[in-house]
Design an enzyme around this catalytic site. Structure first.
Site, PDB file in Angstrom:
ATOM      1  N   ALA A 191       0.852  -1.207   0.000  1.00 55.13           N
ATOM      2  CA  ALA A 191       0.000   0.000   0.000  1.00 55.13           C
ATOM      3  C   ALA A 191       0.875   1.240   0.000  1.00 55.13           C
ATOM      4  CB  ALA A 191      -0.937  -0.022   1.204  1.00 55.13           C
ATOM      5  N   GLU A 213      -0.925  -5.053   2.687  1.00 54.00           N
ATOM      6  CA  GLU A 213       0.229  -4.253   3.108  1.00 54.00           C
ATOM      7  C   GLU A 213       0.927  -4.962   4.264  1.00 54.00           C
ATOM      8  OE1 GLU A 213       2.066  -1.401   2.380  1.00 54.00           O
ATOM      9  OE2 GLU A 213       3.145  -2.005   4.194  1.00 54.00           O
ATOM     10  N   VAL A 247       2.572 -12.060   3.090  1.00 57.37           N
ATOM     11  CA  VAL A 247       2.305 -12.994   2.000  1.00 57.37           C
ATOM     12  C   VAL A 247       3.197 -14.223   2.175  1.00 57.37           C
ATOM     13  CG1 VAL A 247       2.421 -13.304  -0.503  1.00 57.37           C
ATOM     14  CG2 VAL A 247       1.640 -11.125   0.458  1.00 57.37           C
ATOM     15  N   ASP A 322      17.112   7.918  -8.972  1.00 57.26           N
ATOM     16  CA  ASP A 322      16.755   6.676  -8.264  1.00 57.26           C
ATOM     17  C   ASP A 322      17.940   5.748  -8.036  1.00 57.26           C
ATOM     18  OD1 ASP A 322      14.189   7.606  -8.517  1.00 57.26           O
ATOM     19  OD2 ASP A 322      13.373   5.817  -9.488  1.00 57.26           O
ATOM     20  N   HIS A 454     -10.059  34.775  -3.421  1.00 61.97           N
ATOM     21  CA  HIS A 454     -11.303  34.129  -3.009  1.00 61.97           C
ATOM     22  C   HIS A 454     -12.237  34.001  -4.198  1.00 61.97           C
ATOM     23  CE1 HIS A 454     -14.723  33.062  -0.520  1.00 61.97           C
ATOM     24  NE2 HIS A 454     -15.441  33.924  -1.228  1.00 61.97           N
TER      25      HIS A 454
END
Ligand code: NAI
Length: 475
Positions: A191, A213, A247, A322, A454
């Site tokens: 999750a 999860e 799992v 990454d 606004h």
């Protein structure tokens, strides 16, 4: 004859292509190499983000949101829809077009900035007198020599042990973006951001979605008030989220996927689904890079080791995005890419890792920057909290989207904003104001004194800032 450049960038994801463009802007000769090939056999620069991540998932989130609105919410507006139906191939085709436009956009930017693009896989070859030799295999096979090399090879979805992705039944983020049919029952393991975003897409299109999860807490990186509100909203929408699920076995047959897991009480449970998305994090792409051939240091999890400035252990070899430490976020990769290009040009840029925003493009959207309440408590910091619900915001009521709130945490003594946490409509856009304030080390009073138009959702930010001083005007 090898081709010579000042800089070779390996990878054309958000880290790599941005580094290449910035280096070219600074007057360097730049090559960028990327292997990604689309279904038509053409080069598709942009990496995971453009091809199988941020961009296509946002296209699908938008389409599925429209579908859900038409199915469930148009009636509130007095709009009656008869004979609503879903053409999944059109929906997926639109997503592919959006991806292609982004691929083409990057190729255009390369041309505009005179970055030479090579379609193929690059690997380190050797140290040579003029710098580093990099070999490209593939359609644009070539030897490139450069003074600087930037590794921006990204990451790939992590598979469960002994359960490789087949992208038919066991899906990574890639296969989950191109299911040919809406599955009746869809399982998701994890999750996290991918699980929640893609789980939401297919739920809106009609799948029964169960998310397993492993952790006992939902969205532990978010502020606890936000994760509580999110779990409530997602559950109400019909996502089944099982926390503390371990799992133990996954078996596939011709038609189904059977998952065995233990629940939070350690009782064994079974789940049968038609397709299973596994979204349990990502691993860095360093296989085949030839790191060992030149002595480029990786850490024990395979990330390229870098210092705060993205320098590796080898001179003039840099790594961003990454494939190095830190959050796997496209915008973090971009900032590192720009900074590395500027360092190569002798400048002294700075990336502030403390003001990187986090966004989940679910509905409601979730976004935050800075510290959450759990972290401040742990640090023993004195802080004040100001919160404002979208329920009390006129624009949100007119939109018909009043879930969530803005929550601001500010230093008790100095009033400096330490963290901003938003769950609700356009949280992904609203967070930008918080990032600006925090980047300038502003106070909650600064936000409170700024005139906000606004009626806008951004007034919730102003009101939350007023609430820090217990003087919200509309709540
Ligand atoms: P993630 O790290 O966000 O979430 C993975 C989840 O899987 C965690 O909640 C974890 O506890 C759980 N998990 C791990 N092993 C498990 C197991 N064996 N069984 C059950 N649960 C298990 O990783 P995710 O969602 O795969 O995303 C990967 C990366 O991509 C993230 O680092 C994220 O930053 C990036 N991303 C960012 C997006 C955004 O900014 N909106 C969108 C999509 C991805």
């Amino acid at each position: 004859m090898a081709k010579q450049f000042d800089v070779v960038v390996i990878g054309a994801g958000p880290g790599g292509y941005i580094a290449a463009i910035r280096a070219a802007q600074l007057g360097m000769s730049v090559a960028c190499v990327d292997a990604w090939t689309n279904a038509k056999g053409k080069a598709a620069p942009g990496g995971t983000c453009t091809n199988v991540g941020c961009i296509p998932s946002k296209a699908l989130l938008q389409s599925s949101e429209h579908y859900e609105q038409a199915e469930h919410h148009f009636a509130e507006h007095g709009i009656e829809v008869k004979g609503l139906s879903l053409k999944l191939d059109t929906l997926l085709g639109r997503k592919d077009t959006v991806v292609d436009q982004n691929n083409q956009g990057i190729l255009y930017l390369f041309k505009k900035n005179k970055v030479s693009f090579f379609h193929g896989t690059a690997r380190f070859n050797a140290k040579v007198d003029a710098g580093w030799s990099v070999k490209v295999d593939g359609p644009d096979a070539e030897e490139l020599i450069a003074k600087h090399v930037v590794v921006a090879t990204g990451s790939s979805a992590r598979a469960l042990p002994d359960l490789p992705f087949d992208e038919e039944q066991i899906l990574s983020n890639d296969g989950a973006l191109r299911l040919p049919k809406v599955p009746k029952r869809l399982g998701v393991i994890g999750a996290g951001v991918v699980g929640l975003e893609l789980g939401s897409v297919w739920r809106r299109l009609g799948a029964e979605v169960t998310i397993l999860e492993g952790a006992s807490e939902f969205l532990p990186a978010a502020d606890r008030d936000v994760s509580k509100e999110a779990l409530k909203a997602f559950t109400k929408q019909g996502l089944t989220i099982q926390l503390g699920a371990k799992v133990t076995e996954v078996k596939t047959s011709a038609k189904h996927v059977k998952v065995k897991y233990t629940d939070s009480n350690n009782d064994e449970q079974k789940l049968e689904v038609d397709r299973l998305i596994v979204a349990i994090g990502r691993v860095p792409n360093t296989d085949g890079l030839g790191a060992e051939s030149i002595g480029l240091k990786l850490d024990d999890r395979g990330f390229v080791q870098v210092d705060d400035d993205c320098r590796t252990n080898l001179p003039n070899i840099w790594a961003v995005g990454d494939v190095v430490r830190g959050p796997m976020l496209a915008h973090k990769a971009e900032e590192e890419g720009v900074a590395v290009a500027e360092r190569m040009a002798g400048q002294q840029p700075h990336v502030n890792f403390d003001t990187i925003p986090w966004v989940l493009y679910t509905s409601p959207e979730i976004a935050w920057v800075g510290k959450n309440e759990q972290q401040l408590k742990k640090e023993g910091k004195d802080y004040r909290v100001g919160s404002f619900p979208f329920m009390a915001n006129g624009r949100a009521r007119a939109l018909g989207n009043t879930t969530g709130f803005v929550k601001i945490l500010a230093d008790t003594k100095t009033d400096e904003v330490l963290g901003v946490h938003i769950i609700g409509p356009t949280a992904s856009e609203l967070i930008a104001e918080a990032v600006v304030v925090m980047e300038f080390r502003g106070a909650s009073e600064d936000i409170a004194r700024i005139c906000h138009a606004h009626p806008t959702l951004s007034e919730a930010m102003k009101e939350a800032a007023l609430a820090v001083d217990k003087r919200a005007l509309n709540f």
